[in-house]
Design an enzyme around this catalytic site. Structure first.
Site, short mmCIF file in Angstrom:
data_model
loop_
_atom_site.label_atom_id
_atom_site.label_comp_id
_atom_site.label_asym_id
_atom_site.label_seq_id
_atom_site.Cartn_x
_atom_site.Cartn_y
_atom_site.Cartn_z
N LYS A 182 54.82 14.23 13.09
CA LYS A 182 55.30 12.91 12.71
C LYS A 182 55.68 12.10 13.95
O LYS A 182 55.24 10.95 14.11
CB LYS A 182 56.52 13.03 11.78
N ASP A 200 56.94 10.23 6.96
CA ASP A 200 58.39 10.42 6.92
C ASP A 200 58.83 10.50 5.47
O ASP A 200 58.01 10.55 4.55
CB ASP A 200 59.10 9.29 7.69
#
Length: 314
Positions: A182, A200
């Site tokens: 991420k 997320d």
């Protein structure tokens, strides 16, 4: 994450916007007779409450791609100024800020990093820092001891393995302490212009609400959503989805009655559907409040967004 709205999948399959507009008067009349709150049409938009169209349970792959891409196009019109909500001036600042953003808000990170980067402007500086001094600066972000270890560790790795420069490859970034996929995609997409999907918590919640995927593992979500869009769309798609999740489609109480993509959402009705009540749930610039960046892009300010206050101000 990825909650299902009540009644999801019970209405008819996708219809075109044109068809929905033709049916709007009758639906509005019916809603009025039942005294159901109806959102007034704005700029040709069909009232969200009365025409929410929910995909069929057996939506075909092609139909899913069309609906997903249409949602992204609609969100691009709503958030044309979408951008990373972490303040940064170079790849090093972005990777550090992204690591610090775990378990806290981007706002709190933005209020904290000015002092950090003023004292330690380069990887070399932060790599040689006294951990106790860094901890004191990072205390407002929470988990400051672990974060101090990560940012000093990644700074040392940058100095020792990459000559003090942040690498522009996924396989290199994920080797840095505290950096996962991420974080790596945030850096690649926003510091190097290389497409990536940022999965997320907001992204996970919304793509499941929209029934783009039923996956729960971030890597599998990334793969599933990546297959729906051209690679060049991935970074902006991430911004659009995350911004929508932060401002309108909240985890506990989505502002359904103020949602621009309600006709495309299978979970419509999960949150507040009354337009006036829904407006009160909007956050950041949509609700007339400051954003998360102290130094946002000019396009955001031009669109009516407000810069966040520094730490300790108000």
């Amino acid at each position: 994450m990825g909650e299902q709205g009540p009644g999801g999948g019970k209405k008819t399959a996708n219809v075109t916007k044109k068809a929905a507009v033709k049916k709007a008067p009758a639906v509005v009349k019916q809603a009025a007779e039942k005294k159901v709150p109806v959102k007034k049409a704005v700029a040709g938009k069909v009232p969200a409450k009365t025409v929410a169209v929910k995909p069929a349970k057996a939506e075909s792959p092609a139909a899913l791609v069309r609906r997903a891409r249409r949602i992204n196009r609609e969100l691009a019109e709503v958030f044309p100024y979408a951008h990373p909500e972490l303040d940064f001036e170079n790849p090093f600042q972005l990777v550090v800020a992204t690591v610090l953003s775990a378990q806290t808000t981007d706002l709190r990170v933005n209020q904290t990093t000015p002092a950090l980067f003023a004292k330690y402007p380069t990887p070399e500086d932060l790599a040689a820092a006294n951990p106790e001094e860094v901890e004191e600066i990072l205390r407002p972000t929470g988990f400051f001891r672990a974060k101090t270890k990560s940012v000093i560790g990644l700074s040392k790795a940058l100095v020792e393995q990459f000559g003090g420069e942040v690498p522009g490859r996924l396989e290199d970034l994920v080797k840095l302490p505290g950096v996962g996929r991420k974080t790596a995609f945030v850096v690649l997409g926003n510091a190097f212009g290389r497409p990536g999907i940022t999965v997320d918590t907001h992204f996970q919640r919304l793509v499941r609400r929209w029934q783009w995927t039923a996956e729960t593992d971030p890597d599998k979500i990334e793969a599933a959503i990546g297959a729906l869009f051209p690679k060049g769309d991935w970074t902006d798609l991430s911004h659009h989805v995350i911004w929508h999740g932060r401002r309108i489609c909240h985890a506990r109480k989505p502002a359904c009655g103020a949602c621009p993509i309600a006709p495309l959402c299978p979970a419509f009705g999960e949150g507040e559907t009354d337009p006036e009540k829904a407006k009160k749930l909007l956050k950041y610039e949509k609700g007339g409040f400051p954003g998360q960046r102290l130094n946002p892009p000019q396009a955001y300010l031009d669109a009516g967004g407000k810069a966040a206050p520094p730490l300790g101000a108000g």
